[in-house]
Every structure is written in structure tokens, then in C-alpha cells.
Design a protein around this motif. Structure first.
Motif, PDB file in Angstrom:
ATOM      1  N   ASP A  65       0.823  -1.215   0.000  1.00 17.34           N
ATOM      2  CA  ASP A  65       0.000   0.000   0.000  1.00 17.34           C
ATOM      3  C   ASP A  65       0.863   1.275   0.000  1.00 17.34           C
ATOM      4  O   ASP A  65       0.429   2.308   0.466  1.00 17.34           O
ATOM      5  CB  ASP A  65      -0.963  -0.011   1.188  1.00 17.34           C
TER       6      ASP A  65
ATOM      7  N   ARG B 202       2.474   3.385   1.435  1.00 16.59           N
ATOM      8  CA  ARG B 202       2.763   4.045   2.709  1.00 16.59           C
ATOM      9  C   ARG B 202       3.617   5.296   2.554  1.00 16.59           C
ATOM     10  O   ARG B 202       4.549   5.531   3.329  1.00 16.59           O
ATOM     11  CB  ARG B 202       3.434   3.087   3.691  1.00 16.59           C
ATOM     12  N   LEU B 203       3.326   6.098   1.546  1.00 15.47           N
ATOM     13  CA  LEU B 203       4.017   7.386   1.434  1.00 15.47           C
ATOM     14  C   LEU B 203       3.469   8.310   2.514  1.00 15.47           C
ATOM     15  O   LEU B 203       2.305   8.209   2.902  1.00 15.47           O
ATOM     16  CB  LEU B 203       3.780   7.989   0.044  1.00 15.47           C
ATOM     17  N   PHE B 204       4.318   9.223   3.001  1.00 14.12           N
ATOM     18  CA  PHE B 204       3.896  10.125   4.062  1.00 14.12           C
ATOM     19  C   PHE B 204       3.054  11.249   3.457  1.00 14.12           C
ATOM     20  O   PHE B 204       3.555  12.034   2.655  1.00 14.12           O
ATOM     21  CB  PHE B 204       5.115  10.679   4.802  1.00 14.12           C
ATOM     22  N   PRO B 205       1.782  11.333   3.837  1.00 13.16           N
ATOM     23  CA  PRO B 205       0.867  12.261   3.147  1.00 13.16           C
ATOM     24  C   PRO B 205       1.163  13.727   3.414  1.00 13.16           C
ATOM     25  O   PRO B 205       0.744  14.576   2.638  1.00 13.16           O
ATOM     26  CB  PRO B 205      -0.512  11.881   3.728  1.00 13.16           C
ATOM     27  N   HIS B 206       1.883  14.018   4.507  1.00 11.49           N
ATOM     28  CA  HIS B 206       2.147  15.415   4.839  1.00 11.49           C
ATOM     29  C   HIS B 206       3.463  15.913   4.268  1.00 11.49           C
ATOM     30  O   HIS B 206       3.900  17.011   4.577  1.00 11.49           O
ATOM     31  CB  HIS B 206       2.107  15.617   6.351  1.00 11.49           C
ATOM     32  N   MET B 207       4.107  15.088   3.428  1.00 10.14           N
ATOM     33  CA  MET B 207       5.359  15.517   2.811  1.00 10.14           C
ATOM     34  C   MET B 207       5.226  15.441   1.293  1.00 10.14           C
ATOM     35  O   MET B 207       4.440  14.666   0.770  1.00 10.14           O
ATOM     36  CB  MET B 207       6.509  14.592   3.236  1.00 10.14           C
TER      37      MET B 207
ATOM     38  N   TYR C  59      13.482  11.307   3.193  1.00 12.21           N
ATOM     39  CA  TYR C  59      13.208  10.984   4.592  1.00 12.21           C
ATOM     40  C   TYR C  59      14.252  10.013   5.163  1.00 12.21           C
ATOM     41  O   TYR C  59      14.914  10.298   6.163  1.00 12.21           O
ATOM     42  CB  TYR C  59      11.810  10.390   4.754  1.00 12.21           C
TER      43      TYR C  59
END
Lengths: 207, 234
Positions: free
Chosen positions: A84, A86-91, A99
Motif C-alpha cells: 500500500d 505508505r508514502l507520508f501524506p504530509h510531505m 526521509y
């Protein structure tokens, strides 16, 4: 030896066990859905603790119940590409890519940011937010993020499962290039026989 | 016009200012405690968790006069905590700091609820991904958990502030109704209602209360929406 795994874990009322040793290149972990393939990846990454057994990658022991070794996930040097993303949505995409790179020790960084961007064709996406990416784009970013974290090996969990045919071909080529040009050991989870036969040099069946 | 600025007397401005000061102090004081409790309730697995949950929510359902009486026992002139605070040079009895303390206790459940919901809505799988990328648990908290939970934390703060503005029962029980010291908006309205011929003051202060509370609630709702939280605090 790339991956040396001999572990078991209890999940609910089920016992999941796996034992294999692999050579270089891509090893496919093949089996029907629910066979516990993802649990094996989680144990190698340090996200799940085996009840017993031993895990070593490239000769480095990550877990050994008898010797009392259980390395924390952040020092295992694993590049985990999740089903899925799992990218960081706030970046931004660039923030995601950098990261792990920021936290890696300088001598653990074996590939440069620009190289990864070029290799995966991410140039036009760097300022985008993850939610605006297509599935194929998100998967390439996830792979880039794992490479840049200084990963010594990759764990790929059904990386093609949520992509359409064209995108599958695109990501499949990326994975072949990682195999051939970057020579990273890869453990590749799939339930698709054709995919596995095309990519993997070795197949471990789980049931 | 009942609300034209020049119709508000200096005394009334003083009441508004005191209310804002008490609420702001209550909000700031509640935040660290509220965050720690929210974290424990959202992530902790320990015996007595249900009991702690109940205790935190107690001020929400207890008669405020009971909460005020309990504060009096613990923080009053004879109370252990009260004597300690007085010795530390921070007396709370009949002081605005006492009003802030009462407001803080009453605001705690709302703040804990909002922060807890926001922490629970953070995808733990993202935290696991960050660990595999080399982040220590502390680093994961700072770079992933906290930024993702931030709108909910802010919503909780605003909500706590709004609740503090409206605090009445525990305050009047605990630190009485002293003009210029503990007489916040609701207490001033109550005092004005006791005296005939003060309808103008009551109306003005009541309208100001409605305005301040509405602004705070809308701000909290906007923050909650921005976060896409499934469960709304209101």
C-alpha cells in the motif's frame, strides 16, 4: 547467502513458519493469499517479532532468539516496499524520498538523490503531494525512498498488485533494473505465477 | 446598539480581558497533561486504563459544584496541593489562577477526547514504514505522528479554550465571584442578573459570550475537517 531465514510466529490461532536460504538476485516468496508471506517480511524488517528462530541477511544476523539478538527496525538496513506504498501524506515526493536518506549514516548512502530521481523517472513529480500520484508513480516513489534510505536489501510486498497492466510492466522493468544494475538482494512476495517466473531466480513456496 | 464598542464600559472590557486570560492560561496548562493522557489512552495497554478513561471524563458528567468542592479540598487553604502552591508563590485561592485551574479541570475531558481521536486516526502503518527507513521511535513521533495529529491537537486546544470561557459552577464554588480577580464572563452575567436594572450589561456580556464561543467552535470544526477526522468532536 543473501537471505537466511528460519522463523515461526503465532498469529491468532495460526502458526506461520518459514525456512529458506537464498542466493543473490531476486527470490520470490510465493503462495496463496493469507499464507503468511507478509508476516515473513515483517519479521525480517523487525516489525514483527518471531516466537523463535534466526534471520540473517548478507551474513549479518538481524534476529537470533537463542543468542538474544533482535535488532531494531531502524538499524536493519532494510528497504521495505509496501503493498500500500505508505508514502507520508504530509510531505512532498521529495520529502518522502529524502526521509530515510537524511537519517542514513553518510557511509551507508550508496546512491545519490539525483541518481534515484533519474533512475526512476521522478523528475517531474518532486513537488507533488503523494495523494495526487497515480499508483505506478506512488510505487516508484516508494521504491526510491527505500533505495535512498541506504537499504542493503529490499523487501517487496506484492508491488504490482494494485496496478493496471501498463503500470505493472513499467514497475516490473524498474525491478529488473534494480536486480541487474544495483545488485541488491530482493525478497519478492507475490501470488502471481507469471510475475514470479519472469523476475525471480529462486522461488520459495509457502502454504 | 447594544454591542457598539463605545457602549462597553471599562469594567466590562476588564471582564472580557480576564475571561480571555483565564481561558488562555487554562488551555496552556491543560495541554501537556491532556496530551499525555490522550497518548496513554490511545496507545497505552496497561491495567486500569478504563478507570483512567473514566476519571478523565468525570468532570464532564459530575455536577460542577462537586468538582469545585473537590478542588477546594485539594487546592484550598487547608489542602495539600493548595499549601504547596502557596509556598511556591503561586496561590490559587480567590485568585485568577484558581479560576484557570477550575477551567482547566473542566476543559480536560474535551481536550483529551479531541487529541485522542486525532492520535487514533494516525495510520500506524506509516509509523512502521518510518521505522524501516531508519527513524527511531522518538524521531517517528516528531516527524510522522505529531504532524499528522496536529490539526486534532489544535482543535482540542480551541475546544478547551471555548469550554474554559463558559466555565461557571466549579469556578464559583472553588474561588468565589470576585470582580477583577475571578469574575469571568459567566460569573459577571450571573452577578448582574442578581441586581435589577442591569439588563443592558447582561445582554452585552451574553452576546459577547455567544460570539466568542461560536468563533472557537467554528475554528475547532474547521481544524477537524481539514484533518478529515471521521469522528467529530462536537
Amino acid at each position: 547467502m543473501s537471505f537466511e531465514v528460519d522463523v515461526s510466529i503465532t498469529r491468532g490461532s495460526r502458526r506461520i513458519a518459514a525456512g529458506f536460504a537464498t542466493g543473490p538476485g531476486i527470490t520470490a516468496l510465493f503462495g496463496r493469499s493469507g499464507a503468511g508471506k507478509t508476516s515473513v517480511l515483517d519479521m525480517i524488517a523487525g516489525l514483527a517479532r518471531p516466537d523463535e528462530g534466526r534471520i540473517a541477511v548478507g551474513g549479518r544476523v538481524l534476529f537470533d532468539a537463542e543468542a538474544g539478538i533482535d535488532l531494531r527496525p531502524e538499524v536493519r538496513g532494510c528497504g521495505y516496499v509496501f503493498q500500500d506504498y505508505r508514502l507520508f501524506p504530509h510531505m512532498s515526493v521529495e520529502g518522502n524520498l529524502r526521509y530515510g536518506w537524511r537519517m542514513a549514516a553518510p557511509d551507508a548512502r550508496w546512491i545519490a538523490f539525483e541518481q534515484v530521481v533519474e533512475f526512476l523517472g521522478l523528475g517531474g513529480l518532486l513537488t507533488a503531494r503523494p495523494r495526487r500520484l497515480s499508483g505506478g508513480e506512488a510505487q516508484r516513489v516508494a521504491i526510491g525512498r527505500a533505495l535512498l534510505s541506504g537499504a542493503r536489501f529490499l523487501l517487496m510486498d506484492e508491488p504490482l498488485s494494485s496496478l493496471d497492466a501498463d503500470r505493472r510492466e513499467e514497475i516490473m522493468r524498474v525491478i529488473e533494473r534494480i536486480r541487474d544494475e544495483l545488485a541488491l538482494p530482493i525478497l519478492y512476495v507475490s501470488h502471481d505465477r507469471r510475475e514470479v517466473e519472469r523476475l525471480a531466480g529462486q522461488i520459495v513456496e509457502m502454504d | 446598539m447594544a454591542l457598539a464598542p463605545n457602549s462597553i464600559s471599562p469594567e466590562e472590557w476588564g471582564i472580557i480581558w480576564l475571561s480571555l486570560k483565564v481561558s488562555a492560561a487554562a488551555m496552556v496548562a491543560t495541554l501537556p497533561v491532556g496530551f499525555a493522557l490522550a497518548w496513554a489512552l490511545a496507545r497505552g495497554r496497561f491495567p486500569g486504563r478504563v478507570l483512567l478513561d473514566g476519571l478523565v471524563h468525570l468532570p464532564l458528567v459530575l455536577p460542577p459544584v462537586v468538582t469545585g468542592w473537590m478542588l477546594l479540598i485539594v487546592f484550598g487553604g487547608q489542602g495539600v496541593a493548595g499549601r504547596w502552591l502557596a509556598a511556591m508563590g503561586m496561590p490559587v485561592m480567590f485568585r485568577w489562577t484558581g479560576a484557570a485551574l477550575a477551567a482547566s479541570v473542566m476543559a480536560l475531558p474535551l481536550m483529551v477526547r479531541a487529541i485522542r481521536l486525532s492520535l487514533e486516526s494516525v495510520d500506524r502503518r506509516l509509523e512502521a514504514a518510518a521505522r524501516t527507513l531508519g527513524a527511531s521511535p522518538m524521531r517517528v513521533f516528531v516527524t510522522i505522528t505529531l504532524p499528522l495529529a496536529l490539526p486534532g491537537v489544535l482543535a482540542g486546544m480551541v475546544l478547551g479554550f471555548a469550554r474554559s470561557l463558559g466555565e461557571f459552577g466549579a469556578t464559583i464554588t472553588f474561588v468565589s465571584n470576585i470582580p477583577g480577580e475571578t469574575q469571568t464572563l459567566p460569573l459577571a452575567i450571573y452577578a448582574a442578573l442578581q441586581v435589577p436594572g442591569q439588563e443592558g450589561i447582561v445582554t452585552r456580556l451574553a452576546l459577547i459570550s455567544v460570539g466568542l464561543s461560536l468563533v472557537a467552535l467554528v475554528a475547532s470544526e474547521v481544524l477537524t475537517r481539514r484533518m478529515g477526522m471521521r469522528a467529530h468532536v462536537l
